[in-house]
Design an enzyme around this catalytic site. Structure first.
Site, short mmCIF file in Angstrom:
data_model
loop_
_atom_site.label_atom_id
_atom_site.label_comp_id
_atom_site.label_asym_id
_atom_site.label_seq_id
_atom_site.Cartn_x
_atom_site.Cartn_y
_atom_site.Cartn_z
N ASP A 1 29.06 41.90 18.07
CA ASP A 1 27.64 41.32 18.97
C ASP A 1 26.38 42.08 18.80
OD1 ASP A 1 29.39 39.12 18.96
OD2 ASP A 1 29.40 39.14 21.18
N ASP B 1 30.36 25.62 21.96
CA ASP B 1 30.29 26.70 23.15
C ASP B 1 30.38 25.53 24.40
OD1 ASP B 1 29.94 28.68 21.42
OD2 ASP B 1 27.99 28.59 21.71
#
Length: 242
Positions: free
Chosen positions: A9, A130
């Protein structure tokens, strides 16, 4: 066999990890390229890259992602995610070396465009789901995006071939994956499912691997690797990929 995707990330040009996807909760892990190179050296066949700045709308790290794609793209499959919401951003990540892209917020806010690219690119496009409870989250997890299963029904109709399922409450928390959610999603769709968030031990990987029969065939590994809960080599051995 379960495919494992170590994550990198990227925010502010550095590899970071978040807690529950919250902006400002970053832990800095240095060079994104060095992190990706480490996972390749340890046996990764896929790497999951996320541009957090693009996801949060605070800029982008396309140069960093492109560097990884140019140096490693011919050696390992790369999945890219974060801020892919239109043709230009989609083309940019494919040009940066992505073998597959994850679409998140755009799947909620622009379903017609999402259906178009699913039709055009097939299994090169995955949809990120998500989730908070059974409610979807968008815009870097800061906005609500509707009911999980209603959205899945529409995406299945559009031909989606893969979902990346993250329980936001578990992401980066090292408290185990939401196996119930993963099973619920997998049993409701013909698409493949990638598990994301919460994996903290080799036993967690074994538990996710038991869901292969219902369609969970991949798992993203993040903080567990950076926190040295286990090595990627150990994880790959568990799923029979070493």
């Amino acid at each position: 066999m379960l495919t494992l995707l170590p994550a990198v990330d990227v925010r502010g040009g550095k590899a970071v990890r978040l807690r529950q996807g919250k902006s400002g909760s970053e832990t800095d892990y240095g060079s994104p390229y060095e992190a990706a190179q480490t996972w390749f050296d340890e046996g990764a066949t896929w790497i999951h890259l996320v541009d957090l700045d693009a996801a949060f709308g605070t800029g982008d790290n396309r140069a960093k992602l492109r560097e990884i794609g140019e140096k490693l793209g011919d050696k390992v499959q790369i999945e890219m995610s974060g801020g892919i919401r239109d043709d230009a951003s989609l083309e940019a990540v494919f040009e940066a070396g992505a073998a597959r892209v994850n679409i998140g917020t755009a799947a909620l806010e622009n379903p017609e465009w999402t259906a178009k690219i699913i039709k055009k690119y097939g299994d090169k496009v995955a949809i990120s789901l998500d989730v908070k409870g059974h409610t979807l989250a968008g815009r870097g997890w800061t906005s609500k995006g509707g009911d999980l299963f209603e959205t899945m029904a529409a995406l299945d109709k559009a031909g989606c071939r893969r979902y990346v399922v993250t329980d936001v409450a578990h992401d980066g928390m090292m408290d185990g994956p939401n196996l119930t959610l993963l099973r619920e999603v997998a049993e409701r769709t013909p698409a493949h499912v990638t598990a994301s968030g919460g994996i903290s031990s080799l036993d967690d990987i074994r538990a996710v691997a038991k869901l292969e029969s219902v369609g969970v065939d991949a798992a993203i590994l993040g903080k567990s690797l950076y926190a040295h809960a286990f090595t990627l080599k150990e994880a790959l051995a568990v799923v029979g990929r070493e």
